[in-house]
Motif scaffolding. Structure first.
Motif, mmCIF file in Angstrom:
data_model
loop_
_atom_site.group_PDB
_atom_site.id
_atom_site.type_symbol
_atom_site.label_atom_id
_atom_site.label_comp_id
_atom_site.label_asym_id
_atom_site.label_seq_id
_atom_site.Cartn_x
_atom_site.Cartn_y
_atom_site.Cartn_z
ATOM 1 N N GLU A 293 0.818 -1.212 0.000
ATOM 2 C CA GLU A 293 0.000 0.000 0.000
ATOM 3 C C GLU A 293 0.856 1.269 0.000
ATOM 4 O O GLU A 293 0.646 2.170 -0.810
ATOM 5 C CB GLU A 293 -0.911 0.009 1.224
ATOM 6 C CG GLU A 293 -1.707 1.306 1.360
ATOM 7 C CD GLU A 293 -2.406 1.434 2.695
ATOM 8 O OE1 GLU A 293 -3.511 2.009 2.704
ATOM 9 O OE2 GLU A 293 -1.848 0.984 3.729
ATOM 10 N N ARG A 294 1.815 1.346 0.926
ATOM 11 C CA ARG A 294 2.614 2.564 1.041
ATOM 12 C C ARG A 294 3.476 2.792 -0.200
ATOM 13 O O ARG A 294 3.600 3.912 -0.680
ATOM 14 C CB ARG A 294 3.489 2.535 2.298
ATOM 15 C CG ARG A 294 2.702 2.649 3.578
ATOM 16 C CD ARG A 294 1.771 3.870 3.595
ATOM 17 N NE ARG A 294 2.522 5.112 3.444
ATOM 18 C CZ ARG A 294 2.032 6.211 2.876
ATOM 19 N NH1 ARG A 294 0.802 6.259 2.426
ATOM 20 N NH2 ARG A 294 2.781 7.288 2.779
ATOM 21 N N GLN A 295 4.083 1.720 -0.720
ATOM 22 C CA GLN A 295 4.897 1.898 -1.920
ATOM 23 C C GLN A 295 4.024 2.352 -3.086
ATOM 24 O O GLN A 295 4.391 3.277 -3.823
ATOM 25 C CB GLN A 295 5.645 0.619 -2.254
ATOM 26 C CG GLN A 295 6.771 0.364 -1.298
ATOM 27 C CD GLN A 295 7.884 -0.443 -1.896
ATOM 28 O OE1 GLN A 295 7.883 -0.781 -3.083
ATOM 29 N NE2 GLN A 295 8.873 -0.758 -1.099
ATOM 30 N N ALA A 296 2.880 1.714 -3.275
ATOM 31 C CA ALA A 296 1.997 2.091 -4.384
ATOM 32 C C ALA A 296 1.554 3.542 -4.265
ATOM 33 O O ALA A 296 1.572 4.294 -5.249
ATOM 34 C CB ALA A 296 0.785 1.161 -4.423
ATOM 35 N N MET A 297 1.182 3.946 -3.058
ATOM 36 C CA MET A 297 0.715 5.319 -2.866
ATOM 37 C C MET A 297 1.844 6.332 -3.059
ATOM 38 O O MET A 297 1.657 7.354 -3.723
ATOM 39 C CB MET A 297 0.089 5.457 -1.481
ATOM 40 C CG MET A 297 -1.224 4.696 -1.349
ATOM 41 S SD MET A 297 -1.881 4.686 0.324
ATOM 42 C CE MET A 297 -2.403 6.384 0.474
ATOM 43 N N LEU A 298 3.008 6.048 -2.481
ATOM 44 C CA LEU A 298 4.117 6.997 -2.607
ATOM 45 C C LEU A 298 4.582 7.145 -4.047
ATOM 46 O O LEU A 298 4.823 8.260 -4.517
ATOM 47 C CB LEU A 298 5.286 6.576 -1.713
ATOM 48 C CG LEU A 298 5.060 6.764 -0.218
ATOM 49 C CD1 LEU A 298 6.198 6.145 0.577
ATOM 50 C CD2 LEU A 298 4.915 8.238 0.121
ATOM 51 N N TYR A 299 4.733 6.027 -4.760
ATOM 52 C CA TYR A 299 5.201 6.111 -6.136
ATOM 53 C C TYR A 299 4.150 6.744 -7.046
ATOM 54 O O TYR A 299 4.490 7.404 -8.026
ATOM 55 C CB TYR A 299 5.656 4.750 -6.644
ATOM 56 C CG TYR A 299 6.927 4.268 -5.969
ATOM 57 C CD1 TYR A 299 7.863 5.155 -5.459
ATOM 58 C CD2 TYR A 299 7.188 2.913 -5.825
ATOM 59 C CE1 TYR A 299 9.018 4.720 -4.826
ATOM 60 C CE2 TYR A 299 8.352 2.461 -5.203
ATOM 61 C CZ TYR A 299 9.260 3.371 -4.707
ATOM 62 O OH TYR A 299 10.404 2.937 -4.096
ATOM 63 N N ALA A 300 2.873 6.586 -6.718
ATOM 64 C CA ALA A 300 1.825 7.282 -7.471
ATOM 65 C C ALA A 300 1.913 8.786 -7.224
ATOM 66 O O ALA A 300 1.851 9.589 -8.162
ATOM 67 C CB ALA A 300 0.452 6.750 -7.087
ATOM 68 N N GLU A 301 2.082 9.181 -5.959
ATOM 69 C CA GLU A 301 2.162 10.607 -5.610
ATOM 70 C C GLU A 301 3.423 11.259 -6.148
ATOM 71 O O GLU A 301 3.388 12.374 -6.665
ATOM 72 C CB GLU A 301 2.115 10.780 -4.093
ATOM 73 C CG GLU A 301 0.795 10.429 -3.461
ATOM 74 C CD GLU A 301 0.868 10.309 -1.941
ATOM 75 O OE1 GLU A 301 1.922 10.636 -1.344
ATOM 76 O OE2 GLU A 301 -0.131 9.863 -1.344
ATOM 77 N N GLU A 302 4.564 10.577 -6.015
ATOM 78 C CA GLU A 302 5.843 11.195 -6.351
ATOM 79 C C GLU A 302 6.217 11.071 -7.817
ATOM 80 O O GLU A 302 6.919 11.928 -8.350
ATOM 81 C CB GLU A 302 6.942 10.602 -5.467
ATOM 82 C CG GLU A 302 6.748 10.945 -4.003
ATOM 83 C CD GLU A 302 7.764 10.301 -3.080
ATOM 84 O OE1 GLU A 302 8.752 9.718 -3.564
ATOM 85 O OE2 GLU A 302 7.558 10.371 -1.852
#
Length: 194
Positions: A52-61
């Protein structure tokens, strides 16, 4: 002669002031020392949170789409399903009791070569040495397990991670353009001889 007893309200106010002063002093000393980072093994719920965190961070960044989330989910599912404690390990980094990063050491088809997977650090924990601590732990465990080399695959846009890899001795061995996660990227393979 006995001193008259303070009204409860004033006594309560003094205790509140004393507690506030102690908290302020504690915060000053903790700020000087920096945040305390702790590494631990996996516990229930971590695999899903890492994805979850990797998917969200890479989507945001980076604007990456759900293809990356699916890849990360496959990696953690494969890790869990075929976990070999003699050849694999994973760490979760915590600061103040919350997860701020992860890294996985995964076996490969070559008995002498491990893979470093799923390194990430939360934005507010970057610069505190979390990424380096995770990578160092992975390398140390790889040596203890008898691996001769650790390989990793990343993308050139992940500059902070790449800087950590270079500082600990990983060498770029291959790079190639590809279209993944909704973008044109340059994939890179890095290796560290142990």
């Amino acid at each position: 002669m006995k001193k008259p007893r303070e009204p409860d309200r004033r006594r309560h106010q003094r205790w509140k002031s004393l507690i506030s002063a102690v908290e302020a002093i504690t915060a000053i000393f903790q700020a000087e020392e920096g945040p305390i980072v702790r590494l631990r093994g996996l516990k229930p719920g971590d695999l899903g949170r890492v994805v979850e965190r990797q998917a969200m961070l890479y989507a945001e960044e980076y604007g990456w789409n759900q293809d990356y989330e699916a890849l990360a989910a496959r990696i953690v599912a494969d890790f869990h399903q075929s976990f070999d404690p003699l050849r694999e390990a994973a760490w979760i980094a915590e600061m103040d009791g919350r997860m701020v990063g992860s890294i996985f050491l995964v076996k490969s088809e070559d008995q002498k070569v491990a893979k470093l997977r799923l390194l990430y650090v939360e934005p507010d924990a970057r610069g505190a040495g979390v990424g380096r601590m995770l990578v160092d732990s992975c390398i140390q465990r790889g040596r203890e397990m008898g691996y001769e080399r650790i390989d990793l695959w990343t993308n050139s846009v992940l500059a902070a991670a790449r800087n950590i890899y270079q500082r600990v001795g990983f060498k770029l061995v291959d790079e190639a353009p590809h279209h993944s996660f909704g973008h044109d990227l340059i994939g890179q393979t890095w290796s560290l001889e142990l």
